[in-house]
Scaffold this active site. Structure first.
Site, PDB file in Angstrom:
ATOM      1  N   CYS A 256       0.857  -1.200  -0.379  1.00  0.00           N
ATOM      2  CA  CYS A 256      -0.287  -0.121   0.231  1.00  0.00           C
ATOM      3  C   CYS A 256       0.800   1.416  -0.259  1.00  0.00           C
ATOM      4  O   CYS A 256       1.529   1.595  -1.101  1.00  0.00           O
ATOM      5  CB  CYS A 256      -1.016  -0.089   1.069  1.00  0.00           C
ATOM      6  SG  CYS A 256      -2.468   0.594   0.538  1.00  0.00           S
ATOM      7  N   HIS A 356      -3.865  -5.446   0.358  1.00  0.00           N
ATOM      8  CA  HIS A 356      -3.934  -5.863   1.713  1.00  0.00           C
ATOM      9  C   HIS A 356      -3.772  -7.321   2.029  1.00  0.00           C
ATOM     10  O   HIS A 356      -4.723  -7.798   1.951  1.00  0.00           O
ATOM     11  CB  HIS A 356      -4.394  -5.380   2.249  1.00  0.00           C
ATOM     12  CG  HIS A 356      -3.996  -3.488   2.847  1.00  0.00           C
ATOM     13  ND1 HIS A 356      -3.482  -3.255   3.272  1.00  0.00           N
ATOM     14  CD2 HIS A 356      -4.766  -2.294   1.950  1.00  0.00           C
ATOM     15  CE1 HIS A 356      -3.425  -1.514   3.734  1.00  0.00           C
ATOM     16  NE2 HIS A 356      -4.049  -1.080   2.786  1.00  0.00           N
ATOM     17  N   GLU A 358      -2.633  -9.095   3.563  1.00  0.00           N
ATOM     18  CA  GLU A 358      -2.359  -9.216   5.151  1.00  0.00           C
ATOM     19  C   GLU A 358      -4.248  -8.856   5.648  1.00  0.00           C
ATOM     20  O   GLU A 358      -4.057  -8.859   7.104  1.00  0.00           O
ATOM     21  CB  GLU A 358      -1.322  -8.956   6.087  1.00  0.00           C
ATOM     22  CG  GLU A 358      -2.273  -7.145   6.804  1.00  0.00           C
ATOM     23  CD  GLU A 358      -2.201  -5.869   5.169  1.00  0.00           C
ATOM     24  OE1 GLU A 358      -2.614  -4.378   5.590  1.00  0.00           O
ATOM     25  OE2 GLU A 358      -1.826  -6.411   4.130  1.00  0.00           O
TER      26      GLU A 358
END
Length: 389
Positions: A256, A356, A358
């Site tokens: 990001c 993302h 994660e």
């Protein structure tokens, strides 16, 4: 308790919405953005990347699972304000330890409920993200509008120092330790070192102002550039650090904001998206496999790829751009608007993604990227071992 108290929301173009106070009572300002996630509101609220943003939830019913002590992505709520349509009257979930409205009030987060969030989201889609104010202490829209227009914009905002850790800390590998990663905290989420730990990686999380020597003093095998808030055009320090890392051919992975930092380090520009990508349902093409992933996003800026006008036209397939550090390709593309969602360096061990992997809560389609990072580190350590043999 704020319920029943009137509140107003005023956008910088004058559009006004009326509702009831939700969470903290007071007045707040920020950039109005919308999030399309149907779940994961606690993770959204505690994501440092939302610092100085007022989040509009497109899901109509918010708060039904309450809040708990385990799902936070940082130590506090970071959003500047919160906008929901229909807040739950009471939480109902076995993991819940409290009500969302009480958590917002306890941390002083000013919100508004009873708003037509569909109309508000359509307005932001058409006009773009813009400054906004929410007040439950002043019901004069004109007076609030004047204050909105005096509030700072997101373009030119340097926010990493406001969200980074004050002191370095370590998240140990699970099971057998394989590698050590130094993570530059530009607004890191807790699930990043967790995903690395699951792969035998010990992560040293360091403040945003750290030098390359600070990172390497941890014994790091690789460097990670974290997500975070603000305008990447202001992040000259992290960009200079990334260039140092690239020059030393140390494996590097950015997510990001970290992707935008690496993009700048490679010589590319960045630009602000009209309304950004935020939610857990964005389709992204991985060019290495040809697969389309459902991914979690939270970014208002993107890397500008040479040869295409911002937000128009397609990225040139398989195009390689020569940079100071060798060739670079676009590795991932958003299928909604052709925005660059990842970069891969060909001649140095570095890659990024704009979204993302994660994600929590969110899809796990992109979790393999942490495996790619581990493989990149393993390849570098093996080649160094052969060179030293």
């Amino acid at each position: 308790m704020s319920r029943g108290r009137s509140a107003i929301l005023v956008l910088e173009d004058g559009r006004t919405f009326h509702g009831e106070a939700y969470g903290g009572v007071g007045e707040t300002f920020g950039e109005a953005v919308f999030n399309t996630g149907m779940t994961g509101y606690q993770e959204t609220l505690t994501d440092p990347s939302y610092h100085r943003q007022v989040v509009v939830q497109t899901a109509p019913h918010i708060g039904n699972t309450g809040v708990n002590a385990d799902d936070d992505e940082s130590a506090r709520i970071w959003v500047a304000g919160y906008v929901v349509r229909d807040p739950a009257r009471t939480a109902s979930n076995w993991r819940s330890t409290g009500e969302l409205a009480d958590r917002l009030a306890a941390e002083g987060v000013v919100g508004i409920s009873g708003v037509d969030t569909r109309a508000l989201t359509r307005h932001l889609r058409e006009r773009g993200a813009m400054r906004v104010g929410i007040s439950s202490v002043d019901d004069d829209p004109r007076a609030l509008l004047a204050r909105v227009r005096q509030s700072p914009q997101m373009v030119g905002a340097d926010l990493s120092a406001e969200v980074t850790t004050a002191q370095p800390y370590v998240v140990a590998a699970e099971g057998t330790h394989r590698f050590t990663v130094a993570a530059l905290d530009l607004g890191i989420k807790r699930n990043v070192p967790r995903r690395l730990a699951a792969r035998g990686v010990t992560t040293h999380v360091l403040p945003a102002g750290s030098s390359v020597d600070d990172l390497l003093a941890t014994g790091a095998d690789a460097v990670f550039l974290s997500p975070g808030p603000g305008d990447p055009a202001t992040a000259d320090g992290p960009v200079a650090l990334a260039r140092e890392v690239l020059g030393r051919r140390i494996p590097l992975f950015g997510i990001c904001f970290g992707s935008q930092i690496l993009g700048r380090a490679l010589g590319f520009g960045t630009y602000k998206l009209g309304y950004g990508h935020r939610g857990i349902n964005q389709p992204v093409l991985d060019r290495a496999t040809g697969k389309v992933e459902v991914t979690s996003h939270n970014h208002g800026f993107a890397v500008a790829w040479p040869g295409r006008e911002a937000e128009r036209g397609a990225v040139v397939p398989d195009q390689v751009i020569d940079t100071e550090f060798g060739g670079v390709q676009v590795s991932h593309v958003c299928l909604n608007d052709n925005v660059v969602e990842g970069l891969r360096a060909i001649d140095v061990p570095a890659f990024t993604v704009q979204y993302h992997p994660e994600a929590a809560a969110g899809p796990h389609d992109a979790d393999y990227l942490f495996d790619r990072f581990a493989e990149l580190i393993e390849g570098r350590t093996h080649s160094e071992g052969r060179a030293n043999a």
